[in-house]
Write an enzyme that holds these catalytic residues in place. Structure first.
Site, PDB file in Angstrom:
ATOM      1  N   GLY A  78     -21.544 -43.799 -19.599  1.00  0.00           N
ATOM      2  CA  GLY A  78     -20.304 -43.243 -19.040  1.00  0.00           C
ATOM      3  C   GLY A  78     -19.175 -43.371 -20.046  1.00  0.00           C
ATOM      4  O   GLY A  78     -18.977 -44.442 -20.617  1.00  0.00           O
ATOM      5  N   ARG A 131     -26.679 -40.007 -21.003  1.00  0.00           N
ATOM      6  CA  ARG A 131     -27.583 -41.095 -20.603  1.00  0.00           C
ATOM      7  C   ARG A 131     -28.977 -40.541 -20.868  1.00  0.00           C
ATOM      8  O   ARG A 131     -29.383 -39.550 -20.259  1.00  0.00           O
ATOM      9  CB  ARG A 131     -27.421 -41.416 -19.118  1.00  0.00           C
ATOM     10  CG  ARG A 131     -26.003 -41.816 -18.712  1.00  0.00           C
ATOM     11  CD  ARG A 131     -25.989 -42.342 -17.297  1.00  0.00           C
ATOM     12  NE  ARG A 131     -24.695 -42.238 -16.644  1.00  0.00           N
ATOM     13  CZ  ARG A 131     -23.729 -43.153 -16.701  1.00  0.00           C
ATOM     14  NH1 ARG A 131     -23.897 -44.245 -17.388  1.00  0.00           N
ATOM     15  NH2 ARG A 131     -22.593 -42.977 -16.047  1.00  0.00           N
ATOM     16  N   SER A 132     -29.718 -41.154 -21.787  1.00  0.00           N
ATOM     17  CA  SER A 132     -30.996 -40.583 -22.221  1.00  0.00           C
ATOM     18  C   SER A 132     -32.209 -41.331 -21.672  1.00  0.00           C
ATOM     19  O   SER A 132     -32.344 -42.537 -21.888  1.00  0.00           O
ATOM     20  CB  SER A 132     -31.050 -40.584 -23.750  1.00  0.00           C
ATOM     21  OG  SER A 132     -32.325 -40.189 -24.172  1.00  0.00           O
ATOM     22  N   ASP A 182     -23.870 -51.925 -21.171  1.00  0.00           N
ATOM     23  CA  ASP A 182     -25.053 -52.772 -21.414  1.00  0.00           C
ATOM     24  C   ASP A 182     -26.337 -51.952 -21.618  1.00  0.00           C
ATOM     25  O   ASP A 182     -27.182 -52.325 -22.435  1.00  0.00           O
ATOM     26  CB  ASP A 182     -25.219 -53.831 -20.327  1.00  0.00           C
ATOM     27  CG  ASP A 182     -25.267 -53.258 -18.924  1.00  0.00           C
ATOM     28  OD1 ASP A 182     -25.003 -52.040 -18.764  1.00  0.00           O
ATOM     29  OD2 ASP A 182     -25.563 -54.016 -17.982  1.00  0.00           O
ATOM     30  N   THR A 230     -16.555 -49.285 -21.504  1.00  0.00           N
ATOM     31  CA  THR A 230     -16.846 -48.890 -20.122  1.00  0.00           C
ATOM     32  C   THR A 230     -15.648 -49.262 -19.261  1.00  0.00           C
ATOM     33  O   THR A 230     -15.039 -50.317 -19.483  1.00  0.00           O
ATOM     34  CB  THR A 230     -18.114 -49.581 -19.567  1.00  0.00           C
ATOM     35  OG1 THR A 230     -18.105 -49.459 -18.136  1.00  0.00           O
ATOM     36  CG2 THR A 230     -18.212 -51.048 -19.907  1.00  0.00           C
ATOM     37  N   ASP A 239     -15.855 -50.256 -16.363  1.00  0.00           N
ATOM     38  CA  ASP A 239     -16.280 -51.227 -15.344  1.00  0.00           C
ATOM     39  C   ASP A 239     -15.919 -52.686 -15.676  1.00  0.00           C
ATOM     40  O   ASP A 239     -15.929 -53.532 -14.785  1.00  0.00           O
ATOM     41  CB  ASP A 239     -17.803 -51.140 -15.137  1.00  0.00           C
ATOM     42  CG  ASP A 239     -18.243 -49.756 -14.682  1.00  0.00           C
ATOM     43  OD1 ASP A 239     -17.409 -49.025 -14.119  1.00  0.00           O
ATOM     44  OD2 ASP A 239     -19.416 -49.403 -14.902  1.00  0.00           O
ATOM     45  N   ASP A 284     -17.770 -54.823 -17.078  1.00  0.00           N
ATOM     46  CA  ASP A 284     -18.908 -55.600 -16.569  1.00  0.00           C
ATOM     47  C   ASP A 284     -19.814 -56.148 -17.669  1.00  0.00           C
ATOM     48  O   ASP A 284     -20.980 -56.446 -17.421  1.00  0.00           O
ATOM     49  CB  ASP A 284     -19.739 -54.728 -15.608  1.00  0.00           C
ATOM     50  CG  ASP A 284     -20.304 -53.482 -16.289  1.00  0.00           C
ATOM     51  OD1 ASP A 284     -19.876 -53.180 -17.426  1.00  0.00           O
ATOM     52  OD2 ASP A 284     -21.166 -52.819 -15.695  1.00  0.00           O
ATOM     53  N   ARG A 324       0.323 -45.024  -0.960  1.00  0.00           N
ATOM     54  CA  ARG A 324       1.175 -45.933  -0.173  1.00  0.00           C
ATOM     55  C   ARG A 324       2.346 -45.172   0.461  1.00  0.00           C
ATOM     56  O   ARG A 324       2.701 -45.419   1.610  1.00  0.00           O
ATOM     57  CB  ARG A 324       1.702 -47.030  -1.102  1.00  0.00           C
ATOM     58  CG  ARG A 324       2.577 -48.054  -0.447  1.00  0.00           C
ATOM     59  CD  ARG A 324       3.254 -48.850  -1.536  1.00  0.00           C
ATOM     60  NE  ARG A 324       2.341 -49.821  -2.116  1.00  0.00           N
ATOM     61  CZ  ARG A 324       2.163 -51.061  -1.642  1.00  0.00           C
ATOM     62  NH1 ARG A 324       2.813 -51.448  -0.566  1.00  0.00           N
ATOM     63  NH2 ARG A 324       1.365 -51.903  -2.224  1.00  0.00           N
ATOM     64  N   ARG A 376      -0.398 -45.362   8.615  1.00  0.00           N
ATOM     65  CA  ARG A 376      -1.858 -45.314   8.653  1.00  0.00           C
ATOM     66  C   ARG A 376      -2.490 -46.428   7.822  1.00  0.00           C
ATOM     67  O   ARG A 376      -1.844 -47.006   6.950  1.00  0.00           O
ATOM     68  CB  ARG A 376      -2.337 -44.004   8.031  1.00  0.00           C
ATOM     69  CG  ARG A 376      -2.305 -42.832   8.946  1.00  0.00           C
ATOM     70  CD  ARG A 376      -2.708 -41.607   8.144  1.00  0.00           C
ATOM     71  NE  ARG A 376      -2.680 -40.411   8.961  1.00  0.00           N
ATOM     72  CZ  ARG A 376      -2.531 -39.191   8.471  1.00  0.00           C
ATOM     73  NH1 ARG A 376      -2.367 -38.998   7.179  1.00  0.00           N
ATOM     74  NH2 ARG A 376      -2.544 -38.154   9.261  1.00  0.00           N
ATOM     75  N   GLY A 411     -16.860 -48.963 -10.566  1.00  0.00           N
ATOM     76  CA  GLY A 411     -17.123 -50.285 -11.122  1.00  0.00           C
ATOM     77  C   GLY A 411     -18.597 -50.632 -11.120  1.00  0.00           C
ATOM     78  O   GLY A 411     -18.990 -51.722 -11.508  1.00  0.00           O
ATOM     79  N   ARG A 412     -19.391 -49.690 -10.621  1.00  0.00           N
ATOM     80  CA  ARG A 412     -20.845 -49.911 -10.494  1.00  0.00           C
ATOM     81  C   ARG A 412     -21.092 -51.187  -9.696  1.00  0.00           C
ATOM     82  O   ARG A 412     -20.606 -51.287  -8.587  1.00  0.00           O
ATOM     83  CB  ARG A 412     -21.495 -49.982 -11.878  1.00  0.00           C
ATOM     84  CG  ARG A 412     -22.958 -49.586 -11.890  1.00  0.00           C
ATOM     85  CD  ARG A 412     -23.484 -49.630 -13.297  1.00  0.00           C
ATOM     86  NE  ARG A 412     -23.043 -48.500 -14.090  1.00  0.00           N
ATOM     87  CZ  ARG A 412     -23.646 -47.318 -14.097  1.00  0.00           C
ATOM     88  NH1 ARG A 412     -24.703 -47.116 -13.368  1.00  0.00           N
ATOM     89  NH2 ARG A 412     -23.188 -46.340 -14.850  1.00  0.00           N
ATOM     90  N   GLY A 427      -0.988 -54.547  -4.498  1.00  0.00           N
ATOM     91  CA  GLY A 427      -0.607 -55.234  -3.261  1.00  0.00           C
ATOM     92  C   GLY A 427      -1.422 -54.825  -2.050  1.00  0.00           C
ATOM     93  O   GLY A 427      -0.880 -54.664  -0.952  1.00  0.00           O
TER      94      GLY A 427
END
Ligand code: F6P
Length: 319
Positions: A11, A72-73, A103, A125, A127, A129, A154, A162, A170-171, A185
């Protein structure tokens, strides 16, 4: 080494271009030629490789996405695919490869090193991560995109009194949700790293309402499930009107923040330096604002640790 190459994989993330630019220009500074591999490992196997000059990375530091494209292979996961990739690198006389990605991309880079080809990883990335680095390239930009979106939501949430449930990427990691939740917040933050109790979430909503709050915002990390299912549960329990926003791929685009450009520039240059020092099978990282490098095995054998003190802090501030 006289010839190096760089590719982006997985990604995309804002700041990848700044990292490519840094790698090309740092190589030029050392008098080394840099090649760009297009379309990630897919392009590498096909030999979709071109020399990059100082000019070819001009005017990209502020652009999102990646000028080298990404993919992505599946084919590269095979032995035959990896062999083809090494052959292409040898054909172009390339002696070291920089892989900018996550990764999965680093596992691919490791396969090349196992075949005797030096590689260095740069964590890119949204993410955040990747273990052994405090931050990944693109996280800060995505975080700012999310916070900006929540600020807008907001306004309308208040007008209509509502409850909004906002799903972020973030996977399997909750970093984007957590940091955005604290920065914007939010009343509750639901992340994979921490268990949550629907009764507690609803009690917090009621407490806010008793205090006269006009809106409520709940952030859900995609790793825990869909925002829609949480919205349904809240409406069922409270009878309140809810709305769902799935932010989706807008989180991956946009001009990188200054922090991401800085990080990418430092990491891209460090990757070149490492290859020229004869290092391989390593990943560049940032720890306590210092650029470090760690063995791929060390990084990939660990699980990314989210800072749970941030979660506790968010809970105490959103009472
Ligand atoms: O890893 C980056 C990421 O944007 C994740 O947050 C998300 O789960 C995934 O990629 C989406 O992938 P794709 O672009 O293939 O839909």
């Amino acid at each position: 080494m006289q010839k190096l190459a760089v590719l982006t994989s997985g990604g995309d993330s804002p700041g990848m271009n700044a990292a490519i630019r840094a790698a090309v220009r740092r190589a030029a500074y050392h008098g080394v030629q840099m090649f760009g591999v297009y379309h990630g490992y897919e392009g590498l196997m096909k030999g979709d490789i071109q020399e990059m000059t100082l000019g070819s990375v001009g005017d990209i530091i502020h652009r999102g996405g990646t000028i080298l494209y990404s993919a992505r292979s599946e084919a590269f996961k095979t032995e035959a695919g990896q062999q083809k990739a090494v052959e292409q690198l040898h054909k172009f006389g390339i002696e070291g490869l920089i892989v900018i990605g996550g990764d999965g991309s680093f596992r691919g880079a490791q396969k090349l090193t196992e075949k005797g080809f030096p590689t260095i990883g740069v964590p890119g990335t949204i993410d955040n991560d990747i273990p052994c680095t405090d931050f990944t390239i693109g996280f800060d930009t995505a975080l700012n995109t999310i916070v900006e979106a929540i600020d807008k939501i907001r306004d309308t949430a208040t007008s209509h009194e509502r409850t909004y449930i906002i799903e972020v990427m973030g996977r399997d990691a909750g970093d984007l949700a957590l940091w955005a939740g604290l920065a914007a917040g939010a009343e509750s933050i639901i992340i994979p790293e921490e268990s949550h109790d629907m009764n507690d979430i609803i009690e917090r909503l009621h407490a806010g309402q008793r205090r006269g709050k006009k809106h409520s915002i709940i952030i859900v990390a995609e790793g825990v499930g869909s925002a829609a299912s949480y919205a349904e549960a809240i409406t069922r329990e409270t009878g309140w009107e809810t709305r769902v926003t799935v932010l989706g791929h807008i989180q991956r685009g946009g001009s990188p923040t200054a922090m991401d450009r800085m990080l990418a520039s430092r990491m891209g240059a460090a990757a070149v330096d490492l290859l020229l020092e004869g290092k391989k099978d390593r990943m560049v990282g940032i720890q306590n604002n210092r650029i470090v490098d760690v063995d791929f095995n060390e990084a990939l054998s660990q699980k990314h640790q989210l800072d749970l003190s941030v979660y506790q802090l968010a809970r105490t501030l959103s009472i």
